[in-house]
Design a protein around this motif. Structure first.
Motif, PDB file in Angstrom:
ATOM      1  N   ILE A  41       0.752  -1.469  -0.149  1.00 11.92           N
ATOM      2  CA  ILE A  41      -0.243   0.092   0.040  1.00 11.92           C
ATOM      3  C   ILE A  41       1.191   1.147   0.095  1.00 11.92           C
ATOM      4  O   ILE A  41       2.284   0.992   0.270  1.00 11.92           O
ATOM      5  N   ASP A  42       0.413   2.269  -0.430  1.00 15.79           N
ATOM      6  CA  ASP A  42       0.422   3.464   0.015  1.00 15.79           C
ATOM      7  C   ASP A  42       1.461   3.633  -0.616  1.00 15.79           C
ATOM      8  O   ASP A  42       3.199   3.866  -0.574  1.00 15.79           O
ATOM      9  N   ARG A  43       1.781   3.003  -2.315  1.00 19.62           N
ATOM     10  CA  ARG A  43       2.693   3.594  -3.354  1.00 19.62           C
ATOM     11  C   ARG A  43       3.558   4.654  -3.903  1.00 19.62           C
ATOM     12  O   ARG A  43       2.758   5.412  -3.885  1.00 19.62           O
ATOM     13  N   VAL A  44       3.815   4.673  -3.679  1.00 17.82           N
ATOM     14  CA  VAL A  44       5.220   6.132  -4.542  1.00 17.82           C
ATOM     15  C   VAL A  44       5.892   5.242  -5.585  1.00 17.82           C
ATOM     16  O   VAL A  44       6.648   4.506  -5.421  1.00 17.82           O
ATOM     17  N   PRO A  45       5.832   6.279  -6.497  1.00 21.86           N
ATOM     18  CA  PRO A  45       6.403   5.947  -7.831  1.00 21.86           C
ATOM     19  C   PRO A  45       8.374   5.755  -7.744  1.00 21.86           C
ATOM     20  O   PRO A  45       8.249   7.500  -7.445  1.00 21.86           O
ATOM     21  N   ALA A  46       8.640   5.435  -8.492  1.00 27.43           N
ATOM     22  CA  ALA A  46      10.762   5.445  -8.357  1.00 27.43           C
ATOM     23  C   ALA A  46      11.555   6.633  -9.286  1.00 27.43           C
ATOM     24  O   ALA A  46      12.194   6.754  -8.062  1.00 27.43           O
ATOM     25  N   GLY A  47      10.247   6.959  -9.139  1.00 23.75           N
ATOM     26  CA  GLY A  47      10.625   8.661  -9.562  1.00 23.75           C
ATOM     27  C   GLY A  47      10.481   9.287  -9.582  1.00 23.75           C
ATOM     28  O   GLY A  47      10.796  10.660  -9.048  1.00 23.75           O
ATOM     29  N   ALA A  48      10.346   9.452  -7.967  1.00 22.57           N
ATOM     30  CA  ALA A  48       9.309  10.683  -7.241  1.00 22.57           C
ATOM     31  C   ALA A  48      10.851  11.364  -5.946  1.00 22.57           C
ATOM     32  O   ALA A  48      11.738  10.421  -6.163  1.00 22.57           O
ATOM     33  N   ALA A  49      10.708  12.198  -5.547  1.00 25.18           N
ATOM     34  CA  ALA A  49      12.277  12.738  -4.758  1.00 25.18           C
ATOM     35  C   ALA A  49      12.397  12.505  -3.751  1.00 25.18           C
ATOM     36  O   ALA A  49      13.422  12.212  -3.493  1.00 25.18           O
ATOM     37  N   GLY A  50      11.091  11.337  -3.249  1.00 25.65           N
ATOM     38  CA  GLY A  50      11.042  10.788  -1.358  1.00 25.65           C
ATOM     39  C   GLY A  50       9.873  10.050  -1.701  1.00 25.65           C
ATOM     40  O   GLY A  50       8.672  10.329  -2.152  1.00 25.65           O
ATOM     41  N   ALA A  51       9.795   9.497  -0.742  1.00 27.59           N
ATOM     42  CA  ALA A  51       8.479   8.884   0.128  1.00 27.59           C
ATOM     43  C   ALA A  51       8.616   8.854   0.912  1.00 27.59           C
ATOM     44  O   ALA A  51       9.768   8.703   2.258  1.00 27.59           O
ATOM     45  N   THR A  52       7.661   9.258   2.144  1.00 23.83           N
ATOM     46  CA  THR A  52       7.456   9.161   3.144  1.00 23.83           C
ATOM     47  C   THR A  52       6.096   8.243   3.672  1.00 23.83           C
ATOM     48  O   THR A  52       5.090   8.211   3.066  1.00 23.83           O
ATOM     49  N   TRP A  53       5.938   7.074   4.582  1.00 20.61           N
ATOM     50  CA  TRP A  53       4.894   6.212   5.397  1.00 20.61           C
ATOM     51  C   TRP A  53       4.663   6.350   6.437  1.00 20.61           C
ATOM     52  O   TRP A  53       5.659   6.158   7.334  1.00 20.61           O
ATOM     53  N   ASP A  54       4.013   6.238   7.193  1.00 18.24           N
ATOM     54  CA  ASP A  54       3.371   6.382   8.374  1.00 18.24           C
ATOM     55  C   ASP A  54       2.382   5.381   8.923  1.00 18.24           C
ATOM     56  O   ASP A  54       1.578   4.951   8.290  1.00 18.24           O
ATOM     57  N   LEU A  55       3.159   4.389  10.130  1.00 11.77           N
ATOM     58  CA  LEU A  55       2.653   3.181   9.991  1.00 11.77           C
ATOM     59  C   LEU A  55       2.794   3.595  12.106  1.00 11.77           C
ATOM     60  O   LEU A  55       2.438   4.400  12.743  1.00 11.77           O
ATOM     61  N   GLU A  56       1.168   2.578  12.191  1.00 15.95           N
ATOM     62  CA  GLU A  56       0.713   1.999  13.825  1.00 15.95           C
ATOM     63  C   GLU A  56       1.423   1.106  14.009  1.00 15.95           C
ATOM     64  O   GLU A  56       0.686   0.199  12.930  1.00 15.95           O
ATOM     65  N   VAL A  57       2.041   0.902  14.878  1.00 17.17           N
ATOM     66  CA  VAL A  57       2.054  -1.314  15.054  1.00 17.17           C
ATOM     67  C   VAL A  57       1.846  -0.927  16.715  1.00 17.17           C
ATOM     68  O   VAL A  57       2.785  -0.353  17.402  1.00 17.17           O
ATOM     69  N   THR A  58       1.655  -2.007  17.266  1.00 23.02           N
ATOM     70  CA  THR A  58       1.551  -2.461  18.607  1.00 23.02           C
ATOM     71  C   THR A  58       2.885  -3.034  19.090  1.00 23.02           C
ATOM     72  O   THR A  58       3.947  -3.617  18.323  1.00 23.02           O
ATOM     73  N   SER A  59       2.430  -2.096  20.523  1.00 21.69           N
ATOM     74  CA  SER A  59       4.068  -2.530  20.991  1.00 21.69           C
ATOM     75  C   SER A  59       3.946  -2.914  22.293  1.00 21.69           C
ATOM     76  O   SER A  59       3.141  -2.726  23.150  1.00 21.69           O
ATOM     77  N   ARG A  60       4.286  -4.473  22.884  1.00 25.36           N
ATOM     78  CA  ARG A  60       3.546  -4.604  24.184  1.00 25.36           C
ATOM     79  C   ARG A  60       5.095  -5.348  25.153  1.00 25.36           C
ATOM     80  O   ARG A  60       6.095  -6.058  24.417  1.00 25.36           O
ATOM     81  N   GLU A  61       5.238  -5.267  26.367  1.00 23.86           N
ATOM     82  CA  GLU A  61       6.351  -5.319  27.508  1.00 23.86           C
ATOM     83  C   GLU A  61       5.727  -7.470  27.206  1.00 23.86           C
ATOM     84  O   GLU A  61       5.015  -7.464  27.449  1.00 23.86           O
ATOM     85  N   VAL A  62       6.995  -7.988  26.494  1.00 20.20           N
ATOM     86  CA  VAL A  62       6.703  -9.840  26.768  1.00 20.20           C
ATOM     87  C   VAL A  62       8.150 -10.226  28.261  1.00 20.20           C
ATOM     88  O   VAL A  62       9.182 -10.318  26.591  1.00 20.20           O
ATOM     89  N   ASP A  63       8.152 -11.187  28.597  1.00 18.88           N
ATOM     90  CA  ASP A  63       9.293 -11.477  29.510  1.00 18.88           C
ATOM     91  C   ASP A  63      10.183 -10.552  29.343  1.00 18.88           C
ATOM     92  O   ASP A  63      11.176 -11.056  28.733  1.00 18.88           O
ATOM     93  N   ASP A  64      10.068  -9.243  29.521  1.00 22.55           N
ATOM     94  CA  ASP A  64      10.647  -8.634  29.613  1.00 22.55           C
ATOM     95  C   ASP A  64      11.568  -7.311  28.614  1.00 22.55           C
ATOM     96  O   ASP A  64      12.738  -7.353  28.442  1.00 22.55           O
TER      97      ASP A  64
END
Length: 146
Positions: free
Chosen positions: A38-61
């Motif tokens: 998703i959020d595809r950017v042409p290879a000829g673009a000057a730059g690309a930015t992707w914003d993502l949300e991921v979950t994070s949690r403590e598991v066994d320290d």
């Protein structure tokens, strides 16, 4: 956890035959969510930015991340930036860059878990002049908290 990937130096933005071929082939790069790119950017673009949300949690320290953008097993989680040719609604993937959470400094990753934006900055042209692929390690990617 909010993650921003900032890509610069896209291979199709350069002069030369390789860049011309990428532009003619309608090559794009995007972030992989599950099996979809998703959020595809042409290879000829000057730059690309992707914003993502991921979950994070403590598991066994240890800090573990998850969600639809995250691939791999616990202890070896990563994000994919995928390259492919676009033809209408079809995306024919031919390369991927792998951004491993294990390559992020522990203090930076923990600080992102506590708040702030984790930013990864990388050039998207590989040493061969084509799309960057395979595992991208520091110093080719720089991680920081903003």
């Amino acid at each position: 956890m909010h993650i921003r990937i900032e890509g610069s130096d896209l291979p199709g933005h350069r002069p030369g035959a390789e860049a011309d071929a990428l532009r003619r082939g309608n090559v794009h790069v995007g972030v992989q969510r599950g099996s979809e790119v998703i959020d595809r950017v042409p290879a000829g673009a000057a730059g690309a930015t992707w914003d993502l949300e991921v979950t994070s949690r403590e598991v066994d320290d240890l800090l573990d991340v998850g969600g639809p953008y995250v691939h791999g097993r616990p202890g070896a989680r990563f994000l994919y930036l995928s390259w492919g040719a676009v033809d209408g609604d079809t995306f024919a993937m031919f390369r991927r860059a792998k951004l491993l959470f294990g390559d992020i400094p522990t203090g930076v990753l923990r600080a992102a878990h506590d708040g702030g934006v984790l930013v990864g900055r990388l050039g998207l042209t590989g040493a061969d002049g084509g799309p960057r692929c395979a595992r991208v390690r520091p110093p080719d990617i720089a991680w920081q908290l903003t």
